[in-house]
Write an enzyme that holds these catalytic residues in place. Structure first.
Site, mmCIF file in Angstrom:
data_model
loop_
_atom_site.group_PDB
_atom_site.id
_atom_site.type_symbol
_atom_site.label_atom_id
_atom_site.label_comp_id
_atom_site.label_asym_id
_atom_site.label_seq_id
_atom_site.Cartn_x
_atom_site.Cartn_y
_atom_site.Cartn_z
ATOM 1 N N GLU A 234 -14.048 -1.023 -8.967
ATOM 2 C CA GLU A 234 -13.725 -0.962 -7.543
ATOM 3 C C GLU A 234 -12.958 -2.221 -7.148
ATOM 4 O O GLU A 234 -13.081 -3.272 -7.784
ATOM 5 C CB GLU A 234 -14.996 -0.842 -6.702
ATOM 6 C CG GLU A 234 -15.740 0.468 -6.871
ATOM 7 C CD GLU A 234 -14.981 1.650 -6.261
ATOM 8 O OE1 GLU A 234 -14.066 1.408 -5.446
ATOM 9 O OE2 GLU A 234 -15.322 2.794 -6.609
ATOM 10 N N ARG B 116 -3.617 3.099 4.658
ATOM 11 C CA ARG B 116 -3.173 4.428 4.254
ATOM 12 C C ARG B 116 -3.370 5.450 5.368
ATOM 13 O O ARG B 116 -2.581 6.396 5.499
ATOM 14 C CB ARG B 116 -3.893 4.876 2.992
ATOM 15 C CG ARG B 116 -5.378 5.163 3.152
ATOM 16 C CD ARG B 116 -5.987 5.568 1.828
ATOM 17 N NE ARG B 116 -7.392 5.955 1.957
ATOM 18 C CZ ARG B 116 -8.158 6.300 0.916
ATOM 19 N NH1 ARG B 116 -7.629 6.287 -0.295
ATOM 20 N NH2 ARG B 116 -9.415 6.647 1.094
ATOM 21 N N TYR C 295 2.810 13.870 -4.054
ATOM 22 C CA TYR C 295 1.407 13.620 -3.719
ATOM 23 C C TYR C 295 1.279 12.205 -3.172
ATOM 24 O O TYR C 295 1.842 11.251 -3.739
ATOM 25 C CB TYR C 295 0.504 13.778 -4.948
ATOM 26 C CG TYR C 295 -0.960 13.555 -4.619
ATOM 27 C CD1 TYR C 295 -1.688 14.553 -3.983
ATOM 28 C CD2 TYR C 295 -1.592 12.349 -4.918
ATOM 29 C CE1 TYR C 295 -3.025 14.351 -3.654
ATOM 30 C CE2 TYR C 295 -2.917 12.157 -4.594
ATOM 31 C CZ TYR C 295 -3.633 13.157 -3.961
ATOM 32 O OH TYR C 295 -4.950 12.958 -3.628
ATOM 33 N N TYR D 183 -4.373 -3.096 -8.798
ATOM 34 C CA TYR D 183 -5.292 -2.044 -8.375
ATOM 35 C C TYR D 183 -4.524 -0.781 -7.999
ATOM 36 O O TYR D 183 -4.057 -0.617 -6.880
ATOM 37 C CB TYR D 183 -6.139 -2.510 -7.188
ATOM 38 C CG TYR D 183 -7.199 -1.504 -6.765
ATOM 39 C CD1 TYR D 183 -8.257 -1.191 -7.621
ATOM 40 C CD2 TYR D 183 -7.138 -0.861 -5.531
ATOM 41 C CE1 TYR D 183 -9.224 -0.272 -7.251
ATOM 42 C CE2 TYR D 183 -8.105 0.049 -5.145
ATOM 43 C CZ TYR D 183 -9.136 0.344 -6.010
ATOM 44 O OH TYR D 183 -10.108 1.256 -5.648
ATOM 45 N N LYS E 199 -5.496 8.041 -8.441
ATOM 46 C CA LYS E 199 -4.624 8.634 -7.427
ATOM 47 C C LYS E 199 -3.164 8.622 -7.878
ATOM 48 O O LYS E 199 -2.360 9.435 -7.417
ATOM 49 C CB LYS E 199 -4.779 7.885 -6.107
ATOM 50 C CG LYS E 199 -6.185 7.915 -5.528
ATOM 51 C CD LYS E 199 -6.295 7.040 -4.299
ATOM 52 C CE LYS E 199 -7.719 6.995 -3.768
ATOM 53 N NZ LYS E 199 -8.651 6.351 -4.702
#
Length: 395
Positions: free
Chosen positions: A172, A238, A277, A288, A292
């Protein structure tokens, strides 16, 4: 005795002498004397190298008699060299078998065995266990950041064997990881998506495609832009970008936030059916970029990325395989470019030129970190403690 048998006997005698010389050269190679009388004055290479080279040269030139029924000298020398290059096989594997990796808590409840280290990554000798009774014997203990809170106070008091290394696993971003100052000095190694971690394991990779798989075709498309999201927070960059972009182009949005949950099977089908996408990360940090990005690359869709700068992406991903939001002055300009590509198929297809030579793969979460940590512990015997984990990761 006739002349021909005598010649054959003589050749066998000479061959024996040459092989004897070879064995002597090999003996010298591994048990070099230090007496100066065995060295050549002003020589640029060592004596044993000269002897060995001459031995091999002479053997090949004068005494190789190839036959379908007998082993040639070349075959013999190749086998001997293979034996030389593979030292102490039994002892080596005994040492490998002694590497024990203890999983303190299974990351994401995903369980795996050490056998997968060999089949997946070619790393032998990793005994993976979750049996804490093996703690004193374990060479490495893997701790998943998300699960540390349960045992943090106990871990701070737990004595660590001198031979043992504790590995901190976290995939993470710092923005989504609990920060504990107590972690400083607790671990020996880090396993993370960051390139400067001890055991680097990125979420995905672009690798050369096997020749037999070099037949990629763009999947049929019936959607222009798609986004699948469940973690929705208004403060995320985002979310702000999506809200503005959606004013200028139609976006098929899925996930819990949009009351359109999807299954794993649906996920792949939807992703393949979209021309673009939105690979928008929930936070922006160096190195990072997550599944996705790699999932659409793998499935045949062009990712539109929001994350670290383009330069950081291009260190791992072909520059013509994705679109970066920073390449456009505004979300409106990005929308105009996507609509242009929708009407110009040949230009759109150029985003897949990289697939002629490469494929995208995903890391096996937890498994790859453990296997590569096992390999690191076996090869690097240096003492190390990570004293400033908090500063290194959270800044």
């Amino acid at each position: 005795m006739t002349f021909e048998p005598r010649v054959a006997s003589f050749k066998r005698l000479l061959l024996s002498l040459v092989l004897l010389s070879c064995l002597g050269g090999l003996f010298y190679t591994f048990y070099k004397p230090t007496r100066s009388w065995l060295s050549f004055p002003n020589a640029s290479v060592s004596t044993h190298e000269v002897l060995t080279d001459e031995c091999l040269k002479t053997s090949k030139e004068k005494f190789v008699q190839k036959s379908n029924k007998t082993e040639t000298l070349d075959d013999f020398l190749v086998k001997q060299q293979q034996l030389i290059n593979k030292p102490n096989t039994i002892e080596e594997y005994k040492e490998i078998d002694d590497i024990i990796m203890l999983i303190w808590t299974w990351p994401g409840d995903y369980k795996f065995s050490g056998e997968a280290c060999i089949s997946e990554f070619g790393i032998p000798g990793c005994q993976i266990t979750d049996d804490r009774s093996q703690y004193d014997k374990a060479h490495g203990v893997m701790f998943h950041q998300r699960d540390i809170s349960r045992d943090l106070q106990n871990l701070l008091k737990m004595p660590r064997p001198l031979h043992q290394k504790w590995v901190w696993l976290n995939m993470e971003s710092p923005s989504n990881s609990k920060r504990w100052p107590e972690l400083d000095g607790l671990f020996n190694l880090t396993s993370n998506y960051r390139r400067d971690s001890d055991v680097w394991v990125p979420v995905g990779k672009i690798v050369e495609a096997p020749e037999k798989n070099n037949t990629f075709k763009i999947p049929p498309k019936d959607k222009l832009v798609c986004w699948i999201v469940s973690n929705w927070k208004a403060k995320y960059e985002r979310v702000r970008y999506f809200n503005e972009l959606s004013k200028h182009i139609k976006i098929e949005a899925y996930g819990r936030h949009f009351n359109r949950p999807i299954s794993r099977d649906d996920y792949n089908k939807i992703l393949k059916s979209c021309k673009f996408y939105l690979s928008f990360e929930n936070s922006i940090h160096k190195d990072y970029f997550t599944e996705k990005v790699f999932n659409p690359l793998k499935l045949g869709t062009v990712p539109v990325v929001l994350g670290p700068p383009r330069q950081n992406y291009e260190e791992f991903i072909p520059p013509d395989s994705f679109i970066h939001v920073n390449d456009f002055k505004s979300p409106q300009k990005l929308a105009e470019h996507l609509m242009f590509l929708d009407k110009n198929q040949k230009v759109y297809e150029q985003y897949f030129n990289w697939r002629k030579h490469f494929i995208a793969i995903r890391a096996r979460f937890g498994l790859e970190h453990t296997c590569r940590s096992c390999e690191h512990i076996r090869s690097d015997k240096r003492y190390k403690v990570f004293k400033d984990l908090t500063k290194w990761y959270w800044g």
